[in-house]
Design a protein around this motif. Structure first.
Motif, PDB file in Angstrom:
ATOM      1  N   ALA A 218       0.851  -1.201   0.000  1.00 59.94           N
ATOM      2  CA  ALA A 218       0.000   0.000   0.000  1.00 59.94           C
ATOM      3  C   ALA A 218       0.882   1.245   0.000  1.00 59.94           C
ATOM      4  CB  ALA A 218      -0.901   0.004   1.234  1.00 59.94           C
ATOM      5  N   GLU A 219       0.312   2.341  -0.455  1.00 56.70           N
ATOM      6  CA  GLU A 219       1.074   3.595  -0.476  1.00 56.70           C
ATOM      7  C   GLU A 219       1.021   4.298   0.874  1.00 56.70           C
ATOM      8  OE1 GLU A 219       0.574   5.039  -5.105  1.00 56.70           O
ATOM      9  OE2 GLU A 219       0.043   6.411  -3.492  1.00 56.70           O
ATOM     10  N   LEU A 220       2.145   4.866   1.257  1.00 57.04           N
ATOM     11  CA  LEU A 220       2.201   5.763   2.413  1.00 57.04           C
ATOM     12  C   LEU A 220       2.405   7.178   1.883  1.00 57.04           C
ATOM     13  CD1 LEU A 220       4.661   3.852   4.816  1.00 57.04           C
ATOM     14  CD2 LEU A 220       2.244   3.383   4.335  1.00 57.04           C
ATOM     15  N   ALA A 221       1.989   8.169   2.660  1.00 59.05           N
ATOM     16  CA  ALA A 221       2.200   9.554   2.220  1.00 59.05           C
ATOM     17  C   ALA A 221       2.521  10.451   3.409  1.00 59.05           C
ATOM     18  CB  ALA A 221       0.962  10.074   1.492  1.00 59.05           C
ATOM     19  N   ASP A 222       3.187  11.560   3.112  1.00 61.69           N
ATOM     20  CA  ASP A 222       3.487  12.626   4.088  1.00 61.69           C
ATOM     21  C   ASP A 222       4.264  12.129   5.307  1.00 61.69           C
ATOM     22  OD1 ASP A 222       2.202  14.399   2.434  1.00 61.69           O
ATOM     23  OD2 ASP A 222       0.338  14.460   3.575  1.00 61.69           O
ATOM     24  N   GLU A 524       7.899  24.916  -5.449  1.00 62.93           N
ATOM     25  CA  GLU A 524       8.014  23.675  -6.238  1.00 62.93           C
ATOM     26  C   GLU A 524       7.890  22.417  -5.368  1.00 62.93           C
ATOM     27  OE1 GLU A 524      10.353  25.997  -5.860  1.00 62.93           O
ATOM     28  OE2 GLU A 524      12.395  25.201  -5.995  1.00 62.93           O
ATOM     29  N   TRP A 525       7.910  22.612  -4.042  1.00 60.35           N
ATOM     30  CA  TRP A 525       7.730  21.461  -3.149  1.00 60.35           C
ATOM     31  C   TRP A 525       6.329  21.417  -2.540  1.00 60.35           C
ATOM     32  CZ3 TRP A 525      10.306  17.168  -2.723  1.00 60.35           C
ATOM     33  CH2 TRP A 525      11.639  17.134  -3.153  1.00 60.35           C
ATOM     34  N   ARG A 526       5.408  22.203  -3.082  1.00 62.47           N
ATOM     35  CA  ARG A 526       4.067  22.225  -2.493  1.00 62.47           C
ATOM     36  C   ARG A 526       3.260  21.014  -2.983  1.00 62.47           C
ATOM     37  NH1 ARG A 526      -0.928  24.512  -2.901  1.00 62.47           N
ATOM     38  NH2 ARG A 526      -0.584  25.345  -4.978  1.00 62.47           N
ATOM     39  N   HIS A 527       3.738  19.848  -2.632  1.00 62.28           N
ATOM     40  CA  HIS A 527       3.034  18.609  -2.964  1.00 62.28           C
ATOM     41  C   HIS A 527       3.480  17.515  -2.004  1.00 62.28           C
ATOM     42  CE1 HIS A 527       6.721  18.715  -5.498  1.00 62.28           C
ATOM     43  NE2 HIS A 527       6.866  17.525  -4.969  1.00 62.28           N
ATOM     44  N   SER A 528       2.638  16.488  -1.900  1.00 59.35           N
ATOM     45  CA  SER A 528       2.950  15.369  -1.008  1.00 59.35           C
ATOM     46  C   SER A 528       3.947  14.428  -1.654  1.00 59.35           C
ATOM     47  CB  SER A 528       1.677  14.576  -0.703  1.00 59.35           C
ATOM     48  OG  SER A 528       0.861  15.295   0.165  1.00 59.35           O
ATOM     49  N   LEU A 529       4.604  13.645  -0.825  1.00 61.60           N
ATOM     50  CA  LEU A 529       5.426  12.539  -1.309  1.00 61.60           C
ATOM     51  C   LEU A 529       4.722  11.250  -0.911  1.00 61.60           C
ATOM     52  CD1 LEU A 529       8.926  13.732  -0.043  1.00 61.60           C
ATOM     53  CD2 LEU A 529       7.947  14.048  -2.310  1.00 61.60           C
ATOM     54  N   ALA A 530       4.534  10.374  -1.879  1.00 61.42           N
ATOM     55  CA  ALA A 530       3.903   9.089  -1.568  1.00 61.42           C
ATOM     56  C   ALA A 530       4.898   7.968  -1.827  1.00 61.42           C
ATOM     57  CB  ALA A 530       2.655   8.901  -2.431  1.00 61.42           C
ATOM     58  N   TRP A 531       4.925   7.006  -0.922  1.00 62.00           N
ATOM     59  CA  TRP A 531       5.874   5.891  -1.017  1.00 62.00           C
ATOM     60  C   TRP A 531       5.137   4.619  -1.378  1.00 62.00           C
ATOM     61  CZ3 TRP A 531      11.069   6.547   0.111  1.00 62.00           C
ATOM     62  CH2 TRP A 531      11.416   7.751   0.714  1.00 62.00           C
ATOM     63  N   HIS A 532       5.774   3.843  -2.236  1.00 59.98           N
ATOM     64  CA  HIS A 532       5.156   2.588  -2.645  1.00 59.98           C
ATOM     65  C   HIS A 532       6.250   1.556  -2.782  1.00 59.98           C
ATOM     66  CE1 HIS A 532       3.145  -0.199  -5.506  1.00 59.98           C
ATOM     67  NE2 HIS A 532       2.124   0.083  -4.734  1.00 59.98           N
ATOM     68  N   LEU A 533       6.189   0.516  -1.983  1.00 62.28           N
ATOM     69  CA  LEU A 533       7.284  -0.455  -1.967  1.00 62.28           C
ATOM     70  C   LEU A 533       7.398  -1.226  -3.267  1.00 62.28           C
ATOM     71  CD1 LEU A 533       9.476  -2.031  -0.339  1.00 62.28           C
ATOM     72  CD2 LEU A 533       7.685  -3.703   0.099  1.00 62.28           C
ATOM     73  N   GLU A 534       6.270  -1.708  -3.771  1.00 66.73           N
ATOM     74  CA  GLU A 534       6.328  -2.628  -4.906  1.00 66.73           C
ATOM     75  C   GLU A 534       7.026  -1.993  -6.103  1.00 66.73           C
ATOM     76  OE1 GLU A 534       2.752  -4.007  -7.003  1.00 66.73           O
ATOM     77  OE2 GLU A 534       3.191  -5.872  -5.948  1.00 66.73           O
ATOM     78  N   ALA A 535       6.686  -0.719  -6.333  1.00 62.46           N
ATOM     79  CA  ALA A 535       7.312  -0.031  -7.457  1.00 62.46           C
ATOM     80  C   ALA A 535       8.701   0.464  -7.078  1.00 62.46           C
ATOM     81  CB  ALA A 535       6.453   1.145  -7.876  1.00 62.46           C
ATOM     82  N   ALA A 536       9.059   0.298  -5.799  1.00 65.58           N
ATOM     83  CA  ALA A 536      10.345   0.778  -5.294  1.00 65.58           C
ATOM     84  C   ALA A 536      10.578   2.217  -5.729  1.00 65.58           C
ATOM     85  CB  ALA A 536      11.487  -0.113  -5.749  1.00 65.58           C
ATOM     86  N   ALA A 537       9.541   2.994  -5.646  1.00 69.93           N
ATOM     87  CA  ALA A 537       9.665   4.362  -6.139  1.00 69.93           C
ATOM     88  C   ALA A 537       8.965   5.336  -5.212  1.00 69.93           C
ATOM     89  CB  ALA A 537       9.059   4.468  -7.526  1.00 69.93           C
ATOM     90  N   LEU A 538       9.395   6.542  -5.280  1.00 69.46           N
ATOM     91  CA  LEU A 538       8.777   7.613  -4.518  1.00 69.46           C
ATOM     92  C   LEU A 538       8.092   8.509  -5.533  1.00 69.46           C
ATOM     93  CD1 LEU A 538       8.499   9.288  -1.930  1.00 69.46           C
ATOM     94  CD2 LEU A 538      10.668  10.319  -2.504  1.00 69.46           C
ATOM     95  N   THR A 539       6.789   8.652  -5.384  1.00 71.62           N
ATOM     96  CA  THR A 539       6.046   9.430  -6.365  1.00 71.62           C
ATOM     97  C   THR A 539       5.607  10.730  -5.721  1.00 71.62           C
ATOM     98  OG1 THR A 539       5.207   7.343  -7.152  1.00 71.62           O
ATOM     99  CG2 THR A 539       4.160   9.311  -8.015  1.00 71.62           C
ATOM    100  N   GLU A 540       5.812  11.813  -6.403  1.00 79.44           N
ATOM    101  CA  GLU A 540       5.403  13.094  -5.856  1.00 79.44           C
ATOM    102  C   GLU A 540       4.021  13.443  -6.382  1.00 79.44           C
ATOM    103  OE1 GLU A 540       8.310  16.005  -6.671  1.00 79.44           O
ATOM    104  OE2 GLU A 540       9.943  14.673  -6.114  1.00 79.44           O
ATOM    105  N   GLU A 541       3.228  13.996  -5.495  1.00 74.48           N
ATOM    106  CA  GLU A 541       1.876  14.349  -5.902  1.00 74.48           C
ATOM    107  C   GLU A 541       1.735  15.859  -5.964  1.00 74.48           C
ATOM    108  OE1 GLU A 541      -2.404  14.813  -3.979  1.00 74.48           O
ATOM    109  OE2 GLU A 541      -0.907  13.583  -2.965  1.00 74.48           O
ATOM    110  N   VAL A 542       1.175  16.338  -7.040  1.00 79.04           N
ATOM    111  CA  VAL A 542       0.965  17.772  -7.182  1.00 79.04           C
ATOM    112  C   VAL A 542      -0.522  18.050  -7.027  1.00 79.04           C
ATOM    113  CG1 VAL A 542       1.248  19.760  -8.676  1.00 79.04           C
ATOM    114  CG2 VAL A 542       2.875  17.862  -8.777  1.00 79.04           C
ATOM    115  N   PRO A 543      -0.918  18.873  -6.029  1.00 81.82           N
ATOM    116  CA  PRO A 543      -2.347  19.127  -5.864  1.00 81.82           C
ATOM    117  C   PRO A 543      -2.938  19.765  -7.119  1.00 81.82           C
ATOM    118  CG  PRO A 543      -1.060  20.138  -4.094  1.00 81.82           C
ATOM    119  CD  PRO A 543      -0.096  19.651  -5.117  1.00 81.82           C
ATOM    120  N   ALA A 544      -4.182  19.412  -7.418  1.00 85.67           N
ATOM    121  CA  ALA A 544      -4.828  19.973  -8.609  1.00 85.67           C
ATOM    122  C   ALA A 544      -4.996  21.471  -8.423  1.00 85.67           C
ATOM    123  CB  ALA A 544      -6.174  19.322  -8.811  1.00 85.67           C
TER     124      ALA A 544
END
Ligand SMILES: Cc1cc2nc3c(=O)[nH]c(=O)nc-3n(C[C@H](O)[C@H](O)[C@H](O)COP(=O)(O)OP(=O)(O)OC[C@H]3O[C@@H](n4cnc5c(N)ncnc54)[C@H](O)[C@@H]3O)c2cc1C
Length: 544
Positions: A218-222, A524-544
Motif C-alpha cells: 500500500a502507499e504511504l504519504a506525508d 516547487e515542493w508544495r506537494h505530497s510525497l507518496a511511497w510505494h514499496l512494490e514499485a520501489a519508487a517515490l512518487t510526488e503528488e501535485v495538488p490539482a
C-alpha cells in the motif's frame, strides 16, 4: 462481509460499532482494550458547533496550519461533517464538560481562530471517549481478540490477478501464530511515537499497521511530517502538558525567567505547534539543553484558587506525582514526538491503494493535516473518517472492495525517485512463516538505538548531511524479530528508514519538517510525497 478491525482507539471502535450493523466484525488489539493514544488525549476535540463559529473558519485554520499541503476536499469533509459526528459521539454516551448554563464548555487552542475545542473530564477527553465507545461496542455482537498482535497483512492475488488483502497474521496472547481471514481489513492501529526517544505516546505506538501496509504494497504519504508537541513534562515518560494550558494563559519562560516566544512569533505561546516546539528547542539550546519552564501560576489568580486542578485534573495529578506544585511554581517542559501526519494513504472513505485494505485514524493519511496538524483535529479526523469508512464498507459489500482512487499522482519520470537504499526488513509474502531474525547480529540494533538516532537526526531539525548518515546507519541495522517486541522493532526500523529518506528528499522547510540547510518553503515542493514499496519508487503528488 467479514471485517477485521485492527486497533481499539477512537477510530477502531467507531468503525467496529458502525460496521457491526451490517457485517461480521472481528476486533483485534495488541494490549488491553482501552490502551491507545486515544485514552491519553487531553485537550479535546475541535468542531464548529457554536453559533459564533463556522465550518469555513475551521477549514481556514486547518489549511493555514497545514502549510500548503492539506487536501482541500478532505479538510472540507472534516470540518463540515465534524459537528454532526460530535453530536453522534454525544449520543453514543460521551459526556463532554458543560458550563454552568448547561451549554458545552469550550476551550481555546493554538492557531484556532475560535473557541471550538470541547473537552471531557477537564483534561481527560480521550479517556471519556474511550470508555463510552467501549461500552457501546460491548453492547453489540463483535468478536474481540485482546492482547493479540497483528504481525502482517495477508495478501493474495484474486482471479483478475490483482493483489488484495485477505486477512491478517497474528500472534495470540500465548505467543502462538494464527491467521484471521477477512473480506476486508481496516487498520486503526494508530501512530508511531515510539520512533523517538521523547514521545508523549504510550508504548503501543510502534506503527505496526503502517509498516505492515507498506510491506504489503500500500502507499504511504506525508511520512516526513512528524509533529512534536512543544510541552511534555521534562521527566521520564514525557507526559503531555496540553496546549489548552497555554490556551488558558500559561506562559513559557527560559531559565532566567524571561518570556521568549514573542521573540519568535507574534502569537507568542499560541503560535502554531511547530513554531512553539522549535522556539522551545532553540531556548533549550541556549541553556545547554536544560528544559524551559511553563508557568501556569497566573491562572489560579486569574480565575480562582483550585482552577488548575478543576480544569486540568490529570496534569495536576501527573505534576504532583513528579514532585511539582504547578499552582505555585513553573514546571520544566521539553518538546516530544506527538502526532504523525503521515500514514497509509487513503481516499475520503478510508480506502487505501490496496484492495481489501482500509485505514482510519492516525494510521491513515487522509490529507487533512498537510504538513502540520491543527490542535484537536486528530480525534475529529479519526471520528469523521472512521464513520465514513464504515459507510463505505456497506457500499462496497458484495463487490470486491475497490482500491481507493487516492489523490491525483504526477507520473512524469522526472518525479519518480528510486528507493533501493531502503531494504525490506520483512515481507508480507513471508508473513505466514514463523518469525525469524531479520539478519545476523553484525548490525544488530536495539529500540533505544533507533529512537536515539531518530531523535538526534530526524527530529525537530534536520539537515542533509545528518540525514544521509542516519539513512546509511539505518540501512545497515537489523533487529531480532523473534518476539512481539522484536516484531515491533522491525516495524520501527522499516518506518525509520522511510521517514529518514522522505526527510532527505524534501529539500525545503514546511510545517513540521524543518531543514536547517534549506530553511525556505519552496513553491516547487508544495506537494505530497507518496511511497510505494512494490514499485520501489517515490512518487510526488501535485495538488490539482
Ligand atoms: C498524550 C496525548 C494527548 C493527545 N491529545 C489530543 C487532543 O487533545 N485532541 C486530539 O484531537 N488529539 C489528541 N491526541 C492525538 C489523538 O489522541 C490520536 O491521534 C488519536 O487518538 C488516534 O486514534 P486512533 O484510533 O487512530 O489510534 P489509537 O488511539 O492510538 O489506537 C490504536 C490502537 O491500535 C492498537 N494496535 C496498534 N498496533 C497493533 C497491532 N500490531 N496489533 C493489534 N493492535 C494494534 C493499539 O493497541 C490501539 O488500541 C493526543 C495524543 C496523545 C498521545
Amino acid at each position: 462481509m467479514r471485517v477485521v478491525v485492527v486497533g481499539t482507539g477512537i477510530a477502531g471502535l467507531i468503525t467496529a460499532y458502525r460496521a457491526s450493523a451490517q457485517h461480521d466484525v472481528v476486533l483485534v488489539t495488541k494490549a488491553e482494550l482501552a490502551e491507545s493514544n486515544t485514552k491519553y488525549a487531553q485537550g479535546g476535540i475541535a468542531a464548529a458547533l457554536f453559533p459564533d463559529d463556522s465550518a469555513a473558519s475551521h477549514i481556514e485554520d486547518t489549511l493555514r496550519a497545514g502549510a500548503g499541503l492539506c487536501d482541500l476536499p478532505a479538510v472540507e469533509v472534516l470540518c463540515t461533517e465534524g459537528p454532526q459526528r460530535v453530536r453522534d459521539l454525544i449520543a453514543l454516551g460521551v459526556e463532554f464538560d458543560r458550563a454552568a448554563d448547561g451549554e458545552l464548555a469550550r476551550g481555546h487552542e493554538a492557531a484556532h481562530s475560535a473557541r471550538r475545542v470541547i473537552h471531557a473530564g477537564g483534561d481527560a477527553t480521550g479517556l471519556a471517549i474511550e470508555v463510552a465507545l467501549l461500552r457501546a461496542v460491548r453492547s453489540i455482537a463483535v468478536e474481540v481478540h485482546e492482547h493479540t498482535f497483528m504481525r502482517d497483512l495477508v495478501v493474495e492475488r484474486d482471479t483478475e490477478g490483482a493483489e488484495r488483502v485477505v486477512g491478517i497474521d497474528a500472534v495470540a496472547p500465548d505467543g502462538s501464530a494464527f491467521r484471521i481471514d477477512a473480506d476486508v481489513v481496516v487498520l486503526a492501529s494508530g501512530g508511531a511515537g515510539q520512533l523517538y526517544r521523547h514521545t508523549t505516546n504510550p508504548a503501543v505506538t510502534t506503527g505496526d499497521g503502517i509498516a505492515a501496509a507498506w510491506r504489503a504494497g500500500a502507499e504511504l504519504a506525508d511520512v516526513e511530517f512528524y509533529q512534536f508537541h512543544p510541552t511534555a513534562l521534562a521527566v521520564p515518560g514525557s507526559p503531555l502538558v496540553s496546549e489548552a494550558v497555554r490556551g488558558e494563559g500559561a506562559v513559557l519562560l527560559d531559565e532566567h525567567g524571561r518570556r521568549f516566544m514573542f521573540d519568535v512569533h507574534p502569537d507568542g505561546e499560541l503560535a502554531p505547534r511547530d513554531v512553539v516546539a522549535r522556539g522551545i528547542a532553540a531556548a533549550m539550546a541556549r541553556q545547554e539543553g536544560r528544559p524551559v519552564l511553563l508557568d501556569a501560576t497566573g491562572l489560579e489568580a486569574a480565575h480562582h484558587p483550585g482552577f488548575l486542578e478543576e480544569r486540568f485534573p490529570s496534569i495536576t495529578r501527573v505534576t504532583r506525582e513528579h514532585g511539582f506544585d504547578w499552582t505555585r511554581e513553573p514546571v520544566p517542559v521539553t518538546p516530544a514526538a506527538h502526532y504523525w501526519m503521515g500514514g497509509v494513504r487513503t481516499d475520503l472513505d478510508g480506502r487505501t491503494t490496496l484492495r481489501g485494505l482500509y485505514a482510519v485514524g492516525e494510521a491513515a493519511c487522509t490529507g487533512v493535516h498537510g504538513a502540520n496538524r491543527l490542535a484537536s483535529n486528530s480525534l475529529l479526523e479519526s471520528l469523521v473518517f472512521a464513520w465514513r469508512a464504515a459507510d463505505a464498507l456497506d457500499a462496497d459489500a458484495g463487490t470486491a472492495p475497490p482500491a481507493g482512487e487516492g489523490r491525483r499522482l504526477e507520473s512524469a519520470a522526472s518525479r519518480v525517485h528510486r528507493l533501493e537504499v531502503v531494504p525490506r526488513s520483512g515481507s508480507a509474502a513471508s508473513a505466514s512463516r514463523s518469525p525469524r531474525p531479520v539478519a545476523g547480529a553484525a548490525g544488530a540494533a536495539t529500540r533505544a538505538d533507533i529512537q536515539n538516532l531518530m531523535w538526534a537526526a530526524v527530529g525537530l531539525e534536520r539537515d542533509a548531511t545528518t540525514l544521509r548518515t542516519a539513512a546509511e546507519t539505518l540501512a545497515e541495522w537489523s533487529v531480532d524479530a523473534t518476539t512481539v517486541a522484536g516484531l515491533e522493532d522491525r516495524n520501527l526500523l522499516d518506518l525509520a528508514r522511510i521517514v529518514t529518506h522522505a526527510a532527505l528528499v524534501r529539500e525545503e522547510s514546511r510545517g513540521a519538517h524543518d531543514r536547517t540547510d534549506a530553511p525556505e518553503t519552496r513553491e516547487e515542493w508544495r506537494h505530497s510525497l507518496a511511497w510505494h514499496l512494490e514499485a520501489a519508487a517515490l512518487t510526488e503528488e501535485v495538488p490539482a
